[in-house]
Design a protein around this motif. Structure first.
Motif, PDB file in Angstrom:
ATOM      1  N   SER A   1       8.504 109.786  51.843  1.00 47.00           N
ATOM      2  CA  SER A   1       9.628 109.459  50.860  1.00 47.00           C
ATOM      3  C   SER A   1       9.890 107.951  51.223  1.00 47.00           C
ATOM      4  CB  SER A   1      10.677 110.209  51.095  1.00 47.00           C
ATOM      5  OG  SER A   1      10.440 111.572  50.617  1.00 47.00           O
ATOM      6  N   VAL A   2       9.957 107.206  50.121  1.00 45.06           N
ATOM      7  CA  VAL A   2      10.369 105.690  50.136  1.00 45.06           C
ATOM      8  C   VAL A   2      11.325 105.605  49.047  1.00 45.06           C
ATOM      9  CG1 VAL A   2       8.143 105.058  50.936  1.00 45.06           C
ATOM     10  CG2 VAL A   2       8.547 105.028  48.705  1.00 45.06           C
ATOM     11  N   HIS A   3      12.450 104.380  49.432  1.00 46.93           N
ATOM     12  CA  HIS A   3      13.186 103.989  48.378  1.00 46.93           C
ATOM     13  C   HIS A   3      12.566 103.251  47.358  1.00 46.93           C
ATOM     14  CE1 HIS A   3      16.764 104.937  51.423  1.00 46.93           C
ATOM     15  NE2 HIS A   3      15.820 104.265  52.238  1.00 46.93           N
ATOM     16  N   ALA A   4      13.308 103.509  46.375  1.00 41.79           N
ATOM     17  CA  ALA A   4      12.902 102.800  44.946  1.00 41.79           C
ATOM     18  C   ALA A   4      13.730 101.601  44.838  1.00 41.79           C
ATOM     19  CB  ALA A   4      13.241 103.595  43.791  1.00 41.79           C
ATOM     20  N   ALA A   5      13.029 100.509  44.233  1.00 39.97           N
ATOM     21  CA  ALA A   5      13.772  99.148  44.169  1.00 39.97           C
ATOM     22  C   ALA A   5      14.676  99.378  42.771  1.00 39.97           C
ATOM     23  CB  ALA A   5      12.862  98.208  43.910  1.00 39.97           C
ATOM     24  N   ALA A   6      15.582  98.295  42.586  1.00 43.45           N
ATOM     25  CA  ALA A   6      16.449  98.154  41.671  1.00 43.45           C
ATOM     26  C   ALA A   6      15.656  98.051  40.214  1.00 43.45           C
ATOM     27  CB  ALA A   6      17.390  97.259  41.864  1.00 43.45           C
ATOM     28  N   GLY A   7      16.002  98.771  39.193  1.00 44.07           N
ATOM     29  CA  GLY A   7      15.244  98.667  37.970  1.00 44.07           C
ATOM     30  C   GLY A   7      14.310  99.770  37.922  1.00 44.07           C
ATOM     31  N   VAL A   8      14.041 100.679  38.865  1.00 44.92           N
ATOM     32  CA  VAL A   8      13.039 101.617  38.639  1.00 44.92           C
ATOM     33  C   VAL A   8      13.768 102.794  37.789  1.00 44.92           C
ATOM     34  CG1 VAL A   8      11.609 103.314  39.872  1.00 44.92           C
ATOM     35  CG2 VAL A   8      11.672 101.308  40.769  1.00 44.92           C
ATOM     36  N   PRO A   9      12.975 103.198  36.919  1.00 44.62           N
ATOM     37  CA  PRO A   9      13.810 104.105  36.026  1.00 44.62           C
ATOM     38  C   PRO A   9      14.241 105.570  36.958  1.00 44.62           C
ATOM     39  CG  PRO A   9      11.709 103.393  35.113  1.00 44.62           C
ATOM     40  CD  PRO A   9      11.777 102.750  36.318  1.00 44.62           C
ATOM     41  N   ALA A  10      15.408 105.793  36.683  1.00 48.39           N
ATOM     42  CA  ALA A  10      16.006 106.827  37.541  1.00 48.39           C
ATOM     43  C   ALA A  10      15.298 108.274  36.957  1.00 48.39           C
ATOM     44  CB  ALA A  10      17.313 106.932  36.945  1.00 48.39           C
ATOM     45  N   GLY A  11      14.803 108.421  35.849  1.00 50.78           N
ATOM     46  CA  GLY A  11      14.394 109.714  35.366  1.00 50.78           C
ATOM     47  C   GLY A  11      13.147 109.740  36.390  1.00 50.78           C
ATOM     48  N   SER A  12      12.406 109.042  36.837  1.00 52.19           N
ATOM     49  CA  SER A  12      11.270 109.100  37.776  1.00 52.19           C
ATOM     50  C   SER A  12      11.484 109.242  39.281  1.00 52.19           C
ATOM     51  CB  SER A  12      10.181 108.377  37.304  1.00 52.19           C
ATOM     52  OG  SER A  12      10.321 106.978  37.722  1.00 52.19           O
ATOM     53  N   THR A  13      12.674 109.114  39.746  1.00 53.31           N
ATOM     54  CA  THR A  13      13.149 109.072  41.013  1.00 53.31           C
ATOM     55  C   THR A  13      14.155 110.365  41.256  1.00 53.31           C
ATOM     56  OG1 THR A  13      15.015 107.858  40.910  1.00 53.31           O
ATOM     57  CG2 THR A  13      13.119 106.595  41.094  1.00 53.31           C
TER      58      THR A  13
ATOM     59  N   ARG B   1      16.288 112.177  45.241  1.00 53.28           N
ATOM     60  CA  ARG B   1      16.898 111.914  46.319  1.00 53.28           C
ATOM     61  C   ARG B   1      16.270 113.139  47.296  1.00 53.28           C
ATOM     62  NH1 ARG B   1      20.592 109.474  49.748  1.00 53.28           N
ATOM     63  NH2 ARG B   1      21.531 110.896  51.309  1.00 53.28           N
ATOM     64  N   ASP B   2      15.509 112.572  48.420  1.00 54.39           N
ATOM     65  CA  ASP B   2      14.914 113.608  49.481  1.00 54.39           C
ATOM     66  C   ASP B   2      16.317 113.756  50.292  1.00 54.39           C
ATOM     67  OD1 ASP B   2      13.895 114.790  51.792  1.00 54.39           O
ATOM     68  OD2 ASP B   2      11.952 113.631  51.636  1.00 54.39           O
ATOM     69  N   ALA B   3      16.885 115.212  50.380  1.00 53.43           N
ATOM     70  CA  ALA B   3      17.995 115.382  50.853  1.00 53.43           C
ATOM     71  C   ALA B   3      17.860 115.311  52.561  1.00 53.43           C
ATOM     72  CB  ALA B   3      18.595 116.659  50.548  1.00 53.43           C
ATOM     73  N   ALA B   4      16.527 115.951  52.955  1.00 59.06           N
ATOM     74  CA  ALA B   4      15.973 116.163  54.381  1.00 59.06           C
ATOM     75  C   ALA B   4      16.062 114.724  55.151  1.00 59.06           C
ATOM     76  CB  ALA B   4      14.975 116.955  54.445  1.00 59.06           C
ATOM     77  N   LYS B   5      15.454 113.738  54.368  1.00 61.79           N
ATOM     78  CA  LYS B   5      15.290 112.406  54.842  1.00 61.79           C
ATOM     79  C   LYS B   5      16.169 111.222  54.497  1.00 61.79           C
ATOM     80  CE  LYS B   5      10.308 113.444  55.280  1.00 61.79           C
ATOM     81  NZ  LYS B   5       8.902 113.002  54.908  1.00 61.79           N
ATOM     82  N   LYS B   6      17.102 111.881  53.620  1.00 62.51           N
ATOM     83  CA  LYS B   6      18.345 110.992  53.342  1.00 62.51           C
ATOM     84  C   LYS B   6      17.527 109.563  52.268  1.00 62.51           C
ATOM     85  CE  LYS B   6      21.751 112.506  56.597  1.00 62.51           C
ATOM     86  NZ  LYS B   6      20.806 113.798  57.044  1.00 62.51           N
ATOM     87  N   VAL B   7      16.599 109.650  51.634  1.00 65.05           N
ATOM     88  CA  VAL B   7      16.012 108.786  50.925  1.00 65.05           C
ATOM     89  C   VAL B   7      16.187 109.010  49.384  1.00 65.05           C
ATOM     90  CG1 VAL B   7      13.702 107.606  50.762  1.00 65.05           C
ATOM     91  CG2 VAL B   7      14.221 108.298  52.733  1.00 65.05           C
TER      92      VAL B   7
ATOM     93  N   ASP C   1       9.147 101.350  46.446  1.00 59.67           N
ATOM     94  CA  ASP C   1       8.488 101.609  45.201  1.00 59.67           C
ATOM     95  C   ASP C   1       9.050 100.712  44.149  1.00 59.67           C
ATOM     96  OD1 ASP C   1       7.148 102.885  42.945  1.00 59.67           O
ATOM     97  OD2 ASP C   1       6.921 104.573  44.012  1.00 59.67           O
ATOM     98  N   TYR C   2       8.069  99.798  43.769  1.00 60.54           N
ATOM     99  CA  TYR C   2       8.696  98.744  42.826  1.00 60.54           C
ATOM    100  C   TYR C   2       8.231  99.110  41.255  1.00 60.54           C
ATOM    101  CZ  TYR C   2       9.851  95.752  46.615  1.00 60.54           C
ATOM    102  OH  TYR C   2      10.467  95.325  47.738  1.00 60.54           O
ATOM    103  N   GLU C   3       7.367 100.088  41.133  1.00 61.27           N
ATOM    104  CA  GLU C   3       6.736 100.373  39.917  1.00 61.27           C
ATOM    105  C   GLU C   3       7.686 101.330  39.020  1.00 61.27           C
ATOM    106  OE1 GLU C   3       4.317  98.584  39.992  1.00 61.27           O
ATOM    107  OE2 GLU C   3       4.264  98.130  42.126  1.00 61.27           O
ATOM    108  N   HIS C   4       7.451 100.845  37.807  1.00 58.68           N
ATOM    109  CA  HIS C   4       8.267 101.751  36.705  1.00 58.68           C
ATOM    110  C   HIS C   4       7.621 103.039  36.440  1.00 58.68           C
ATOM    111  CE1 HIS C   4      10.856  98.911  34.333  1.00 58.68           C
ATOM    112  NE2 HIS C   4      11.153  98.332  35.807  1.00 58.68           N
ATOM    113  N   ARG C   5       6.416 103.048  36.603  1.00 57.12           N
ATOM    114  CA  ARG C   5       5.623 104.432  36.571  1.00 57.12           C
ATOM    115  C   ARG C   5       4.885 105.059  37.673  1.00 57.12           C
ATOM    116  NH1 ARG C   5       2.015 103.773  30.610  1.00 57.12           N
ATOM    117  NH2 ARG C   5       3.680 103.277  29.456  1.00 57.12           N
TER     118      ARG C   5
END
Length: 276
Positions: free
Chosen positions: A115-127, A129-135, A241-245
Motif C-alpha cells: 500500500s502506498v500513499h496517493a498524491a494530491a489530485g489523484v481521484p478519490a474514487g480510485s483510492t 484506506r488500508d486500515a491495517a497499514k494506516k495508508v 501513486d501520482y497517476e489518475h488511473r
C-alpha cells in the motif's frame, strides 16, 4: 538521436537495440494516414519516460531537450492502452530468464501487496484506506518469479482486501501463461485466493510465519517479492501513486522493471545518484 547532454537514465546503444525492434514493429502496425513517420525519435520518447519514472517529475517539468510533454504523454497513454508497455517488458523478461538457463515462463510465482500513499489530485474514487497499514491511497499487487521479475501487476484502492488483489493477480497470470503451477502467498491472503487458484489451475500455498519469530524475517522464496518492492521504491514516480488511473500506475511498474531488466541483460550499471 539528437545531440544533447545525456542523462543517467538514458538507454545506451546496447539497451536501445533490445527495445527498438518492438517499437519498429509497433510503428509498422500503426502507420500514419498521411504517411508521416513522426517528428520525434522513439528512443527519445523512451528516454523521457525512464527519466520521469526515475526522477518523479511532473509532465510539464520534463527537461526541454526531450520531446514536448504532450508527445511523451501521447506515447505513454497509447502504449499503456494497447499493452505495448507490457509487451516490451515481457519480451525482455523472457530473455533474462533464458539467459539464466530457465524457461521463458516460470512454474512458480510469489504474490504480495504493497500500500502506498496517493498524491494530491489523484481521484478519490480510485483510492481508499488500508486500515491495517494506516495508508490512504492505492494498493499494488505483484506476482513475481523466483528471480524477482514481475509476471503480473494489479493496482487497486488501498481499501481493497488482499484477497481481491490476489484473485485479480491469479487471473492475470493464468491469462498470460499456462506454465505457472504454484503460487506462494503470505497469511494476509485467505482461503478465497486458494479456492480461486484451484479454479484457474494454480495451486496456492500460504506460507505461515514462525510464531517464535519477531520483527521482519525474510521467508525462503517469498523474500524475492519483498526485494521487488524495494527495487520499485527507487524510482521516485513510484514512491507515491501520482497517476489518475490505476492502469497508468501499472504501466509505471512495467517501465521501472524494464529499466532494471535492460541493465541485467547488458551487464551494465547505472551511475549512483549521489557521489562521495
Amino acid at each position: 538521436m539528437s545531440e544533447r547532454k545525456s542523462y543517467k537514465t538514458d538507454v545506451s546503444d546496447e539497451r536501445w537495440a533490445l527495445v527498438e525492434p518492438v517499437i519498429i514493429a509497433w510503428k509498422g502496425a500503426h502507420p500514419s494516414v498521411s504517411g508521416h513517420q513522426g517528428r520525434y525519435e522513439m528512443r527519445e520518447i523512451v528516454n523521457a519516460l525512464l527519466y520521469q519514472g526515475r526522477t518523479g517529475c511532473q509532465w510539464d517539468l520534463l527537461p526541454h531537450d526531450f520531446p514536448p510533454p504532450g508527445a511523451v504523454k501521447y506515447y505513454f497513454y497509447i502504449w499503456r492502452d494497447d499493452g505495448t508497455d507490457q509487451t516490451i517488458h515481457d519480451l525482455l523478461r523472457w530473455q533474462v530468464r533464458e539467459k539464466t538457463g530457465r524457461k521463458a515462463d516460470p512454474s512458480l510465482v510469489v504474490l504480495d501487496t504493497q500500500s502506498v500513499h496517493a498524491a494530491a489530485g489523484v481521484p478519490a474514487g480510485s483510492t481508499g484506506r488500508d486500515a491495517a497499514k494506516k495508508v490512504a491511497g492505492r494498493k499494488r499487487g505483484l506476482a513475481v518469479d523466483i528471480l524477482g521479475l514481475v509476471i503480473a501487476v494489479v493496482v487497486a484502492a488501498a481499501s481493497a482486501h488482499d484477497n481481491a488483489v490476489g484473485i485479480a493477480l491469479l487471473d492475470k497470470v493464468a491469462a498470460d501463461t499456462d506454465a505457472v503451477e504454484k503460487a506462494l502467498v503470505d497469511q494476509g491472503f485467505k482461503n478465497a485466493v486458494v479456492v480461486h487458484g484451484e479454479k484457474v489451475g494454480i495451486a496456492v500455498e500460504v506460507v505461515e510465519r514462525n510464531p517464535a519469530q519477531s520483527g521482519f524475517v525474510a521467508q525462503p522464496k517469498r523474500w524475492v517479492v519483498e526485494r521487488a518492492y524495494g527495487i520499485l521504491m527507487l524510482p521516485r514516480r513510484l514512491v507515491r501513486d501520482y497517476e489518475h488511473r490505476p492502469r497508468s500506475s501499472e504501466s509505471r511498474v512495467y517501465w521501472a522493471m524494464t529499466a532494471v531488466i535492460l541493465r541485467r541483460l547488458t551487464g551494465a550499471t547505472t551511475p549512483a545518484w549521489r557521489t562521495a
